[in-house]
Design a protein around this motif. Structure first.
Motif, short mmCIF file in Angstrom:
data_model
loop_
_atom_site.label_atom_id
_atom_site.label_comp_id
_atom_site.label_asym_id
_atom_site.label_seq_id
_atom_site.Cartn_x
_atom_site.Cartn_y
_atom_site.Cartn_z
N LYS A 85 0.88 -1.27 0.10
CA LYS A 85 -0.29 -0.05 -0.05
C LYS A 85 0.88 1.30 0.15
CE LYS A 85 -4.03 2.07 2.32
NZ LYS A 85 -5.21 1.86 3.24
N LEU A 86 1.86 1.32 0.78
CA LEU A 86 2.80 2.21 0.79
C LEU A 86 3.37 2.70 -0.44
CD1 LEU A 86 4.39 4.63 2.48
CD2 LEU A 86 5.98 2.96 3.10
N LYS A 87 4.06 1.56 -1.04
CA LYS A 87 4.59 1.77 -2.47
C LYS A 87 3.61 2.26 -3.66
CE LYS A 87 7.26 -0.81 -5.87
NZ LYS A 87 7.89 -1.97 -6.37
N SER A 88 2.30 1.67 -3.59
CA SER A 88 1.33 1.94 -4.55
C SER A 88 1.02 3.84 -4.04
CB SER A 88 0.07 1.42 -4.40
OG SER A 88 -1.10 1.80 -4.91
N THR A 89 0.90 3.89 -2.82
CA THR A 89 0.68 5.57 -2.49
C THR A 89 1.84 6.37 -2.82
OG1 THR A 89 -0.70 4.81 -0.48
CG2 THR A 89 0.28 6.89 -0.59
N SER A 97 -2.24 7.94 5.60
CA SER A 97 -1.42 8.61 6.41
C SER A 97 -0.52 7.81 7.34
CB SER A 97 -2.43 9.44 7.19
OG SER A 97 -3.20 8.50 7.88
N THR A 98 -1.04 6.42 7.56
CA THR A 98 -0.27 5.72 8.45
C THR A 98 0.98 5.45 7.90
OG1 THR A 98 -2.18 4.74 9.36
CG2 THR A 98 -0.16 3.48 9.86
N GLY A 99 1.36 5.06 6.62
CA GLY A 99 2.45 4.82 6.21
C GLY A 99 3.33 5.95 5.77
N LEU A 100 2.50 7.09 5.36
CA LEU A 100 3.39 8.32 5.15
C LEU A 100 3.96 8.60 6.17
CD1 LEU A 100 0.91 9.95 2.49
CD2 LEU A 100 3.21 8.95 1.86
N LYS A 101 3.34 8.77 7.53
CA LYS A 101 3.63 9.65 8.61
C LYS A 101 5.22 8.47 8.96
CE LYS A 101 -0.26 9.32 10.65
NZ LYS A 101 -1.11 9.45 11.98
N LYS A 102 4.94 7.05 8.68
CA LYS A 102 6.33 6.30 9.19
C LYS A 102 7.27 6.61 8.13
CE LYS A 102 7.58 2.88 11.83
NZ LYS A 102 7.75 2.94 13.15
N ALA A 103 7.13 6.64 6.89
CA ALA A 103 7.89 6.74 6.12
C ALA A 103 8.80 8.24 6.25
CB ALA A 103 7.55 6.70 4.42
N LEU A 104 7.98 9.31 6.52
CA LEU A 104 8.66 10.71 6.64
C LEU A 104 9.14 10.77 8.11
CD1 LEU A 104 5.78 12.69 4.94
CD2 LEU A 104 8.40 12.45 4.11
N GLY A 105 9.09 9.85 9.00
CA GLY A 105 9.55 9.90 10.23
C GLY A 105 8.95 11.18 11.17
N MET A 106 7.49 11.27 11.10
CA MET A 106 6.95 12.43 11.72
C MET A 106 5.84 11.62 12.58
SD MET A 106 5.65 15.09 8.63
CE MET A 106 7.05 15.71 7.63
N GLU A 117 -4.46 16.72 0.28
CA GLU A 117 -4.79 15.50 -0.55
C GLU A 117 -3.81 14.36 -0.46
OE1 GLU A 117 -5.52 17.01 -4.38
OE2 GLU A 117 -6.72 18.83 -3.72
N ILE A 118 -2.35 14.94 -0.20
CA ILE A 118 -1.32 13.89 -0.08
C ILE A 118 -1.56 13.19 1.27
CG2 ILE A 118 1.12 13.36 0.29
CD1 ILE A 118 1.61 15.99 -1.52
N SER A 119 -1.91 13.86 2.43
CA SER A 119 -1.98 13.31 3.54
C SER A 119 -3.13 12.41 3.91
CB SER A 119 -1.90 14.40 4.83
OG SER A 119 -3.13 14.93 4.40
#
Length: 111
Positions: free
Chosen positions: A13-17, A41-50, A35-37
């Motif tokens: 899901k993260l790769k697709s996002t 959000s779960t995967g993006l938060k983790k990937a960005l370290g936020m 629109e990005i967030s």
């Protein structure tokens, strides 16, 4: 008190996002950074370290993005940082009040 479990990221899901984010930036179809967030959000938060609060604040108030945040987003999406920076500055510039220092430059301040 029970310790909360750390959230798990779905790699597919993260790769697709991330691919979707890249495509939307490149096609200039992102209206606002929120629109990005909203995408994953779960995967993006983790990937960005936020943390949650920082993530929400930065995507709803893009003027709070740091240079490091922009570089991380560029790294994880494979985008040119300038494309991301341009979108952030366009969104912020459309709502901000121009900073005026005229009062510091007026002749009445001269001695």
């Amino acid at each position: 008190m029970a310790k909360s479990k750390p959230y798990k990221v779905n790699p597919d899901k993260l790769k697709s996002t991330l691919l979707s984010i890249k495509a939307r930036f490149e096609s200039n179809t992102i209206g606002k950074m929120t629109e990005i967030s909203d995408m994953y959000s779960t995967g993006l938060k983790k990937a960005l370290g936020m943390g949650h609060d920082s993530f929400v604040t930065k995507f709803t108030e893009p003027e709070k993005f740091t240079v490091e945040d922009v570089l991380k987003l560029a790294d994880i999406t494979g985008l040119d940082k300038d494309i991301i920076w341009k979108k952030i500055t366009e969104e912020v510039d459309s709502t901000r009040t121009k900073y005026d220092i005229g009062h510091l430059l007026s002749k009445s301040n001269e001695k």
